[in-house]
Design a protein around this motif. Structure first.
Motif, PDB file in Angstrom:
ATOM      1  N   TYR A 194       3.169   4.514 -10.579  1.00 16.49           N
ATOM      2  CA  TYR A 194       3.596   5.177  -9.350  1.00 16.49           C
ATOM      3  C   TYR A 194       5.093   4.932  -9.145  1.00 16.49           C
ATOM      4  CZ  TYR A 194      -1.454   4.780  -8.596  1.00 16.49           C
ATOM      5  OH  TYR A 194      -2.818   4.827  -8.743  1.00 16.49           O
ATOM      6  N   PRO A 195       5.805   5.872  -8.544  1.00 22.47           N
ATOM      7  CA  PRO A 195       7.243   5.669  -8.260  1.00 22.47           C
ATOM      8  C   PRO A 195       7.446   4.726  -7.071  1.00 22.47           C
ATOM      9  CG  PRO A 195       6.536   7.825  -7.469  1.00 22.47           C
ATOM     10  CD  PRO A 195       5.363   7.248  -8.208  1.00 22.47           C
ATOM     11  N   SER A 239      -3.053  -6.898   2.186  1.00 27.12           N
ATOM     12  CA  SER A 239      -2.034  -6.174   1.416  1.00 27.12           C
ATOM     13  C   SER A 239      -1.888  -4.737   1.920  1.00 27.12           C
ATOM     14  CB  SER A 239      -2.400  -6.189  -0.072  1.00 27.12           C
ATOM     15  OG  SER A 239      -3.672  -5.609  -0.297  1.00 27.12           O
ATOM     16  N   TRP A 240      -2.993  -4.133   2.385  1.00 27.82           N
ATOM     17  CA  TRP A 240      -2.915  -2.783   2.948  1.00 27.82           C
ATOM     18  C   TRP A 240      -2.113  -2.783   4.237  1.00 27.82           C
ATOM     19  CZ3 TRP A 240      -4.049  -0.180   7.388  1.00 27.82           C
ATOM     20  CH2 TRP A 240      -4.095   1.216   7.314  1.00 27.82           C
ATOM     21  N   THR A 281      -1.900  -3.532  -3.011  1.00 26.06           N
ATOM     22  CA  THR A 281      -2.209  -2.203  -2.493  1.00 26.06           C
ATOM     23  C   THR A 281      -1.006  -1.293  -2.698  1.00 26.06           C
ATOM     24  OG1 THR A 281      -3.768  -3.006  -0.821  1.00 26.06           O
ATOM     25  CG2 THR A 281      -2.768  -0.855  -0.436  1.00 26.06           C
ATOM     26  N   VAL A 282      -1.257  -0.119  -3.278  1.00 29.29           N
ATOM     27  CA  VAL A 282      -0.218   0.899  -3.473  1.00 29.29           C
ATOM     28  C   VAL A 282      -0.461   1.997  -2.451  1.00 29.29           C
ATOM     29  CG1 VAL A 282       0.907   2.428  -5.120  1.00 29.29           C
ATOM     30  CG2 VAL A 282      -0.237   0.361  -5.934  1.00 29.29           C
ATOM     31  N   LYS A 283       0.524   2.220  -1.571  1.00 26.19           N
ATOM     32  CA  LYS A 283       0.310   3.136  -0.436  1.00 26.19           C
ATOM     33  C   LYS A 283       1.569   3.927  -0.135  1.00 26.19           C
ATOM     34  CE  LYS A 283      -1.496   3.302   4.277  1.00 26.19           C
ATOM     35  NZ  LYS A 283      -0.674   4.503   4.550  1.00 26.19           N
ATOM     36  N   SER A 284       1.361   5.194   0.207  1.00 27.13           N
ATOM     37  CA  SER A 284       2.420   6.032   0.755  1.00 27.13           C
ATOM     38  C   SER A 284       2.110   6.281   2.232  1.00 27.13           C
ATOM     39  CB  SER A 284       2.522   7.355  -0.014  1.00 27.13           C
ATOM     40  OG  SER A 284       1.359   8.138   0.198  1.00 27.13           O
ATOM     41  N   LYS A 285       2.857   7.163   2.858  1.00 31.40           N
ATOM     42  CA  LYS A 285       2.657   7.405   4.281  1.00 31.40           C
ATOM     43  C   LYS A 285       1.307   8.060   4.562  1.00 31.40           C
ATOM     44  CE  LYS A 285       5.124   9.173   8.317  1.00 31.40           C
ATOM     45  NZ  LYS A 285       6.348   9.855   8.795  1.00 31.40           N
ATOM     46  N   ALA A 286       0.814   8.880   3.626  1.00 29.04           N
ATOM     47  CA  ALA A 286      -0.415   9.641   3.874  1.00 29.04           C
ATOM     48  C   ALA A 286      -1.616   9.143   3.096  1.00 29.04           C
ATOM     49  CB  ALA A 286      -0.174  11.125   3.540  1.00 29.04           C
ATOM     50  N   HIS A 287      -1.408   8.443   1.964  1.00 31.40           N
ATOM     51  CA  HIS A 287      -2.518   8.099   1.092  1.00 31.40           C
ATOM     52  C   HIS A 287      -2.440   6.637   0.661  1.00 31.40           C
ATOM     53  CE1 HIS A 287      -3.624  12.333   0.719  1.00 31.40           C
ATOM     54  NE2 HIS A 287      -2.357  12.598   0.445  1.00 31.40           N
ATOM     55  N   ALA A 319       4.979   1.983  -1.204  1.00 34.01           N
ATOM     56  CA  ALA A 319       5.110   0.536  -1.086  1.00 34.01           C
ATOM     57  C   ALA A 319       3.934  -0.148  -1.762  1.00 34.01           C
ATOM     58  CB  ALA A 319       5.193   0.107   0.385  1.00 34.01           C
ATOM     59  N   VAL A 320       4.206  -1.331  -2.301  1.00 33.75           N
ATOM     60  CA  VAL A 320       3.171  -2.177  -2.890  1.00 33.75           C
ATOM     61  C   VAL A 320       3.078  -3.446  -2.052  1.00 33.75           C
ATOM     62  CG1 VAL A 320       2.456  -3.530  -4.891  1.00 33.75           C
ATOM     63  CG2 VAL A 320       3.489  -1.282  -5.222  1.00 33.75           C
ATOM     64  N   GLY A 321       1.911  -3.673  -1.460  1.00 37.57           N
ATOM     65  CA  GLY A 321       1.667  -4.902  -0.717  1.00 37.57           C
ATOM     66  C   GLY A 321       1.077  -5.965  -1.618  1.00 37.57           C
TER      67      GLY A 321
END
Length: 344
Positions: free
Chosen positions: A145-146, A228-229, A69-75, A56-58
């Motif tokens: 990022y995908p 955004s995070w 912010t570019v974030k996945s479940k773990a990173h 996801a991008v916030g």
């Protein structure tokens, strides 16, 4: 920070660890490259797996600073803080003033045309450039990022109760936000774009135990990127007990700003010495696009910012507009790539 990875056809894959990226480069399995200031690798072989996690991008819009912010479940892959694009509206007004003053002089000029944009659905130039700047950053991140989901803080304009509908229709903030969200829906789908109100973001931030700085011009993570995070975290991690105890694992902030481009003008606003009006502006200098990154034999990495009247090019620092070289010849530097942002 994990390294973005793209396939042979430039499609983004899941990021990898820096140590694994170095091993790929050493074994000739990947080729390193830079994408607008971010180090990436491109695989020269078929990937062993194409498993994708939700990313996801916030997006936290603002009047002076905007954060992503570019974030996945773990990173947490990347935090970007960008200066807002806010000068085009004044330039458009000044251009209109200069055009009207030229037509009032006693000199040859063309007849005033009718307004070809009247009664057409469009976004004003000053509003369009502010929100198009955000869209360009989202497009840039989606190529690294995908990205599967986008979450945006739903900012609202102040409206009067008796004229609520009228104010929403003519407010630059509401018009630009509506256009921005429609473009995101076109790219990612209506089910993958989420809107969160500011009060919800504040309550969620407090529930996670995160603080926000009062200094709005700071480049610290807690100034803007924390919001955004929080939005990206809520989309990919949910409301579980484990998710509510998580803290940001990456608080580094990558700061960028719009490049101050001066478009072509007929002449400067005020006459120079001798009553002459020299040429001003433009995006090309001796066949080279402005803001091209070059490597000078003496000063290192610089960017092209203009041409000198004596011949040659003016070169400036990457992080500012301070001029380093004047009248540089093409033989004294090597062209690398075109810059899309100004790095801070």
């Amino acid at each position: 920070m994990l390294v973005p990875v793209v396939a042979k056809n430039q499609n983004p894959l899941m990021p990898t660890k820096p140590s694994r990226a170095r091993k790929w480069i050493r074994d000739k399995k990947a080729t390193p490259f830079w994408k607008n200031g971010i180090f990436c690798v491109r695989l020269n072989i078929e990937p062993s797996d194409r498993y994708f996690q939700e990313i996801a991008v916030g997006v936290d819009p603002g009047s002076k600073k905007e954060d992503f912010t570019v974030k996945s479940k773990a990173h947490t892959y990347l935090n970007v803080q960008a200066d807002a694009h806010k000068v085009v509206g004044k330039k458009i007004a000044k251009r209109r003033e200069l055009r009207r003053s030229r037509r009032s002089r006693k000199c040859p000029n063309r007849k005033n045309r009718t307004n070809r944009l009247a009664n057409k659905a469009r976004v004003p130039a000053g509003t369009r450039v502010r929100w198009d700047w955000k869209l360009r950053i989202v497009d840039w991140l989606s190529k690294l990022y995908p990205v599967t989901k986008i979450c945006v803080e739903d900012i609202k304009a102040r409206t009067k109760p008796d004229k609520d509908r009228w104010n929403r229709s003519f407010s630059p903030l509401e018009v630009g936000k509506r256009w921005f969200v429609s473009e995101l829906i076109t790219r990612f789908g209506v089910g993958n774009v989420f809107m969160y109100k500011g009060l919800w973001t504040s309550a969620r931030r407090q529930a996670l135990g995160l603080e926000k700085l009062s200094d709005k011009l700071s480049d610290d993570f807690s100034a803007h990127c924390v919001d955004s995070w929080v939005m990206a975290h809520s989309v990919v991690n949910g409301d579980s007990k484990k998710a509510m105890s998580m803290k940001p694992d990456n608080t580094q902030v990558f700061c960028i700003a719009p490049i101050p481009i001066r478009r072509r003008e007929l002449h400067r606003q005020n006459p120079q010495r001798g009553g002459k009006r020299p040429r001003y502006g433009g995006t090309m200098c001796l066949g080279i696009v402005k803001n091209t990154l070059v490597k000078h034999v003496k000063h290192g990495l610089l960017r092209v910012t203009g041409y000198d009247t004596r011949g040659g090019l003016n070169l400036s620092e990457i992080t500012s507009s301070k001029r380093i070289g004047r009248g540089a010849k093409p033989q004294s530097f090597r062209i690398l790539t075109k810059l899309n942002f100004q790095y801070k």
